[in-house]
Design a protein around this motif. Structure first.
Motif: not given
Lengths: 299, 331
Positions: A15-19, A21-26, A28-30, A33, B119, B145, B183
């Motif tokens: 499950x963590x693998x699936x999310x 991309x979103x988690x990384x984006x969240x 670093x980019x949410x 900032x 999951x 930012x 992302x």
């Protein structure tokens, strides 16, 4: 050595693998900032060639935004009031249209296609180009003005007279006139909401209507006793969507953008953005409470 | 005395009833058509008036007797706008850009939506609440930012480590949009994650269990079984992401202010037209363009900008409605 994981652990890793991309984006980019933006709102930001330097100024930016900046106060209030006025109108219109489009009639497919056209065409770029085109026009002589009146708005004055003579209170007259003046805006920003309501209407089991008909309910009664309660959870959804959608093209967003990139006052811009966020969240919470109290949940 | 019913009176009443039963639906359907035609007119009127304006010759601008249908047809406006906007390369460029971001957004949000739907991992509910938060926070909060972030882009200080520089300036390239959409933090991505999650939650769990028993791993199950079943939300998300990306001015002007993209060019078209029209028409650079003619050209430009969308919409509009109905946003 092979790592041994239980099935649940494996599933949760997956499950963590699936999310991921979103988690990384969240992160670093949410989240990043977002925190930075809080920091910026309390500092004076100077851009240097290699990056930027911060200088803490406390609440100065917020004070500037609220009390020093000539326009921000007014723009914020106007924008919020505009949203408050628009939300009921959009909700009403979209529910009405959805009910209309859900009925069977000749040319329904065409009517649906046209009603959703504004979803496609709602563009900030186009509205920007159109306003500046209008300014161009109005800046010119009487011919332009004549052209403008000939092509554009209908005359509301007669309607105001009729309404006041009919004895409507001034505030209601104002509201109705406002609604008529903004009819294009309202129609063009309710495409998605119509779509959502329409989907909700399709989900209402037709057996309910059959029972109501057998019991002798009129169409009016069955709307208020069946249709409305069944789609009422979606009223909340649509309301939230409408409020969020109003950010995209609001003057406040434009002001915040211009403060940052035209006058290079990044700290003030961040403070304005936070004020806007806070006010909008309050609005969401208040409206959410009001609506969800009256919402009927079938399950 | 026996009450004698008046037969003629009764028949009158029955006839009245019958007439009412017949006329009411007819009246309602007439009323409904009037309403629908009225609203349709309001929606379509701007487009029609743009069409009318686009074919109008210059000399028709000041002719007050003309309504909608121009007297002197011309394609000059189109020629000027095609020239001003550098239209075909611009359109191609925009399409490539929009297509890339659309694909990446759909992929990343579908993955995230599936992850949240099926999951449970530590903090999965909290993380999903954060997805909702990303929907609710206005993007202007993150603007500065993000801008600074992409102005000197650096992942965990790696760039600095290797090149000694303060990060790479990614502004005015496709990279900021590619990174944000890959992302799932791009334009309205939170909403898309939500749509996918709602849909995947609605699918029966048995399909996946069967796949698992037959030996498919989690990733294979997703790509071979779940994704082909998720056509409605896929259509919805690709369509919305395409359209919103095509129309978006916020992110494009933030990250690619100098890029050749349709929304930016259209937004700056009035200024451009004002500046370059006199020289295009051979009046010399000192002459001032007629503002009415500039408005004409701008309207033509807007028409050219929305025509690709309208053309696409004609093909997909049927799926548009159906897919949203089946995405389960509602349930």
């Amino acid at each position: 050595m092979k790592l041994r994981l239980s099935l649940t652990q494996k599933r949760s890793m997956l499950g963590l693998l699936f999310i991921a991309p979103w988690l990384i984006g969240f992160v670093f980019l949410f989240a990043g900032p977002l925190l930075q933006s809080i920091l910026f709102s309390f500092s004076k930001l100077v851009i240097s060639p290699g990056g930027y330097e911060l200088e803490a100024v406390g609440w100065q930016n917020f004070k500037d935004a609220l009390f020093v900046d000539a326009n921000f106060n007014r723009i914020l209030t106007e924008s919020i009031l505009g949203t408050v006025v628009d939300v009921p109108l959009i909700l009403f219109f979209s529910l009405f249209s959805a009910v209309l489009l859900n009925q069977k009639f000749r040319g329904r497919a065409l009517a649906r296609a046209i009603f959703f056209l504004p979803v496609i065409l709602a563009s900030g770029a186009i509205s920007a180009a159109e306003t500046s085109g209008l300014i161009n026009l109005v800046g010119n002589a009487s011919v332009a003005e004549e052209l403008g009146t000939a092509s554009g708005q209908f005359n509301v004055l007669s309607m105001v007279r009729i309404l006041t003579e009919a004895g409507f209170p001034i505030t209601i007259t104002d509201y109705i006139v406002e609604a008529v003046m903004r009819i294009y805006d309202i129609i063009s920003s309710s495409g998605v909401q119509i779509l959502i309501f329409l989907a909700a209407l399709q989900a209402v089991p037709s057996s309910m209507y059959e029972v109501a008909k057998i019991e002798g309910a009129t169409a009016y009664e069955s709307f208020w006793k069946i249709t409305f309660p069944m789609v009422s959870p979606l009223i909340l959804t649509n309301m939230i969507y409408t409020i969020i959608d109003s950010f995209t093209d609001s003057t406040v967003t434009r002001t915040i953008y211009e403060t940052a990139f035209k006058t290079q006052n990044f700290g003030l811009s961040a403070a304005m953005a936070w004020l806007y966020t806070i006010v909008v969240s309050l609005l969401l919470v208040i409206m959410g409470i009001i609506v969800s109290r009256r919402t009927f949940y079938q399950n | 005395m026996a009450i004698i019913r008046d037969p003629s009176k009764e028949s009158v009443q029955a006839r009245m009833n019958r007439i009412r039963n017949k006329t009411l639906p007819i009246l309602w359907s007439v009323f409904r058509y009037l309403l629908i035609i009225g609203i349709t007119f309001i929606i379509i009127y701007p487009i029609i008036s743009k069409f009318s304006v686009a074919f109008k010759d210059k000399q028709d601008i000041y002719n007050p007797t003309i309504y909608m249908i121009p007297v002197h047809f011309t394609l000059d406006n189109f020629k000027i706008v095609l020239d001003l906007l550098d239209y075909w390369p611009l359109l191609l460029n925009t399409m490539i850009y929009v297509f890339i971001t659309m694909l990446l957004t759909t992929m990343s949000t579908a993955l995230a939506g599936y992850g949240f739907a099926r999951f449970t991992f530590p903090g999965s509910n909290l993380l999903f609440a954060l997805v909702v938060l990303t929907i609710l926070i206005p993007m202007s909060t993150l603007m500065v930012p993000m801008y600074l972030h992409f102005r000197s882009f650096d992942v965990l200080g790696l760039v600095r480590l290797f090149s000694g520089q303060e990060g790479i300036n990614l502004l005015n390239s496709y990279w900021p949009s590619i990174i944000t959409s890959a992302t799932a933090t791009g334009l309205k991505a939170g909403l898309f994650v939500y749509i996918f999650r709602q849909f995947f939650r609605g699918l029966p769990k048995e399909i996946e269990e069967a796949a698992l028993i037959d030996g498919a791993g989690g990733i294979k199950t997703f790509f071979a079984i779940m994704l082909p079943n998720a056509i409605p939300p896929l259509i919805t998300v690709t369509l919305f992401s395409f359209v919103w990306q095509y129309n978006d001015t916020f992110y494009t002007s933030l990250f690619m202010s100098e890029g050749a993209l349709m929304p930016l060019k259209i937004a700056s078209l009035p200024a451009d037209a004002n500046q370059f029209l006199p020289s295009i028409m051979g009046l010399g650079s000192s002459a001032k363009a007629d503002p009415n003619y500039v408005a004409l050209v701008v309207d033509t430009g807007i028409l050219l900008a929305i025509l690709p969308l309208i053309a696409l919409y004609l093909f997909v509009q049927r799926h548009f409605v159906e897919s949203v109905e089946r995405t389960g946003v509602v349930g």
